[in-house]
Design a protein around this motif. Structure first.
Motif, PDB file in Angstrom:
ATOM      1  N   GLN A 323      -7.935 113.738 -36.557  1.00  0.00           N
ATOM      2  CA  GLN A 323      -7.940 114.398 -37.862  1.00  0.00           C
ATOM      3  C   GLN A 323      -9.132 113.892 -38.664  1.00  0.00           C
ATOM      4  O   GLN A 323      -9.522 112.733 -38.521  1.00  0.00           O
ATOM      5  CB  GLN A 323      -6.660 114.109 -38.643  1.00  0.00           C
ATOM      6  CG  GLN A 323      -5.396 114.640 -38.006  1.00  0.00           C
ATOM      7  CD  GLN A 323      -4.200 114.477 -38.925  1.00  0.00           C
ATOM      8  OE1 GLN A 323      -3.932 115.296 -39.790  1.00  0.00           O
ATOM      9  NE2 GLN A 323      -3.457 113.398 -38.731  1.00  0.00           N
ATOM     10  N   SER A 341     -12.869 117.659 -35.609  1.00  0.00           N
ATOM     11  CA  SER A 341     -11.453 117.315 -35.607  1.00  0.00           C
ATOM     12  C   SER A 341     -10.718 118.034 -34.482  1.00  0.00           C
ATOM     13  O   SER A 341     -10.863 119.251 -34.311  1.00  0.00           O
ATOM     14  CB  SER A 341     -10.837 117.704 -36.960  1.00  0.00           C
ATOM     15  OG  SER A 341      -9.444 117.826 -36.880  1.00  0.00           O
ATOM     16  N   GLU A 344      -8.369 120.709 -36.041  1.00  0.00           N
ATOM     17  CA  GLU A 344      -9.054 121.964 -36.341  1.00  0.00           C
ATOM     18  C   GLU A 344      -9.442 122.693 -35.058  1.00  0.00           C
ATOM     19  O   GLU A 344      -9.364 123.923 -34.974  1.00  0.00           O
ATOM     20  CB  GLU A 344     -10.296 121.687 -37.197  1.00  0.00           C
ATOM     21  CG  GLU A 344      -9.984 121.179 -38.597  1.00  0.00           C
ATOM     22  CD  GLU A 344      -9.111 122.152 -39.375  1.00  0.00           C
ATOM     23  OE1 GLU A 344      -9.362 123.375 -39.291  1.00  0.00           O
ATOM     24  OE2 GLU A 344      -8.169 121.695 -40.052  1.00  0.00           O
ATOM     25  N   HIS A 345      -9.855 121.955 -34.059  1.00  0.00           N
ATOM     26  CA  HIS A 345     -10.232 122.571 -32.786  1.00  0.00           C
ATOM     27  C   HIS A 345      -9.068 123.342 -32.175  1.00  0.00           C
ATOM     28  O   HIS A 345      -9.247 124.412 -31.588  1.00  0.00           O
ATOM     29  CB  HIS A 345     -10.703 121.487 -31.817  1.00  0.00           C
ATOM     30  CG  HIS A 345     -10.957 121.976 -30.427  1.00  0.00           C
ATOM     31  ND1 HIS A 345     -12.061 122.742 -30.101  1.00  0.00           N
ATOM     32  CD2 HIS A 345     -10.237 121.832 -29.273  1.00  0.00           C
ATOM     33  CE1 HIS A 345     -12.018 123.045 -28.809  1.00  0.00           C
ATOM     34  NE2 HIS A 345     -10.930 122.503 -28.292  1.00  0.00           N
ATOM     35  N   GLY A 348      -5.895 124.132 -36.403  1.00  0.00           N
ATOM     36  CA  GLY A 348      -5.406 123.691 -37.706  1.00  0.00           C
ATOM     37  C   GLY A 348      -3.925 123.373 -37.670  1.00  0.00           C
ATOM     38  O   GLY A 348      -3.202 123.765 -36.746  1.00  0.00           O
TER      39      GLY A 348
END
Length: 378
Positions: A323, A341, A344-345, A348
């Motif tokens: 994160q 992150s 996010e990859h 989310g």
């Protein structure tokens, strides 16, 4: 292109060598011709012994010890040819050894660390380096001292129960530490003192399960213990409660200082062992990382040290993390060029990214490694 991969562990998911290997696999899938230098890192917390073993060689010796609640666990000691033993407090005192409902720094003990230190002393080591970090204890090393032969007593002369809260009743310590002249070194990048607003109880106690009432109780108990150690333990330095590093690992730093030990930067020690400076001097890109890249990352942790060293050499530094919550401006001022992150990859938090980052970190890191190669490789 010469790419230096020097991450810390992703706490709770992957040790540093596996993080580096996963990113490297992804990079090589896109840019096979690049030269990847792999230097996994640690400060003093979990993974300290493993990283040093890969860098220094030596013999890894398993040791039976106990966790913060006294349950059997196995730790290990790294013995090197120069007579130094390396061990880490987290193997016996680690917060990761406790479930969420078991976290109570009023009762958890560092006794198991004392068993590891004893094993290192009995192995014939002349210097014992103890990595401090990731602890679930707040007993100022009282348990460790008891395992080494220095027993905290109440006013009636009875040995106190384990845990930080019991130290409110400490009246004396009895015994001589069984160290055989060994030099002790606390490897930590925490400079907090044992006591006060910036001390072990106030700063780190809440992370280990302490509420506000617990924090006040523990700080007062540790203050009493520090007074007794200064009075009864031969060689204990004056002002023990205010010495930098004393608050490391729930006050284990203070206990080591009371035994005549010194403090050394954990990341500095690992940097020298892995010859990171030489690798930085020849790198075109640096990739570092940790589980959570947040405001604490830029205050003496691995990422901060690596990013600052890269910035000083004019080399871009990329962070990969589970994160990312550090702002771009703050990160850039520390030398971080960009941050990626896993959450996010994987889409989310709202898209299940957090669960995926925790359950499939190696997969995500390989994919991020390939993405980085496409963006950065020549």
């Amino acid at each position: 292109m010469r790419v230096l991969l020097c991450p810390d562990k992703f706490a709770g998911t992957l040790p540093a060598p596996e993080v580096a290997a996963a990113v490297a696999d992804g990079w090589r899938s896109v840019a096979q011709g690049d030269d990847l230098l792999i230097r996994p890192l640690a400060d003093g917390g979990p993974g300290f012994v493993q990283v040093l073993a890969e860098a220094l060689g030596g013999r890894r010796m398993p040791v039976s010890t106990v966790d913060p609640l006294g349950r059997p666990v196995t730790g290990e000691i790294l013995l090197t040819t120069d007579g130094t033993a390396y061990l880490e407090s987290a193997q016996a005192c680690g917060l990761h050894l406790l479930s969420a409902t078991e976290r109570d720094p009023k009762t958890t003990t560092s006794y198991g660390l004392g068993l590891l230190v004893t094993a290192a002393v009995e192995s014939g080591a002349r210097t014992v380096v103890i990595g401090l970090g990731g602890s679930g204890t707040n007993d100022a090393g009282a348990g460790m001292l008891a395992a080494l032969g220095v027993t905290p007593l109440d006013a009636g002369g009875a040995a106190l129960p384990y845990g930080g809260a019991a130290l409110a009743a400490v009246d004396a310590v009895d015994g001589v530490p069984r160290l055989r002249g060994v030099r002790l070194v606390a490897a930590t990048d925490v400079d907090n003192p044992l006591l006060g607003l910036h001390g072990a109880s106030n700063v780190f106690g809440p992370q280990k399960g302490a509420d506000r009432a617990d924090v006040l109780l523990l700080d007062a108990a540790l203050e009493r213990f520090a007074e007794v150690l200064q009075r009864d333990l031969i060689g204990c330095p004056a002002g023990l409660g205010t010495l930098p590093g004393g608050g490391a690992a729930g006050g284990i730093g203070a206990a080591l200082l009371a035994l005549g030990g010194g403090c050394e930067s954990g990341i500095g020690l690992v940097t020298r062992a892995t010859r990171l400076d030489a690798a930085l001097d020849t790198a075109d890109l640096v990739i570092t990382g940790e589980g959570s890249f947040d405001h604490q990352s830029l205050r003496g942790k691995v990422v901060a040290g690596v990013a600052g060293a890269a910035r000083d050499r004019g080399v871009p530094c990329v962070v990969v993390a589970g994160q990312v919550s550090t702002g771009r401006r703050e990160a850039a001022s520390a030398g971080v060029t960009d941050a990626y992150s896993l959450v996010e990859h994987f889409g989310g938090e709202s898209g299940g990214g957090l669960d995926a980052a925790l359950s499939r970190p190696a997969e995500g890191l390989r994919e991020l490694g390939a993405r980085l190669a496409r963006q950065w490789s020549r």
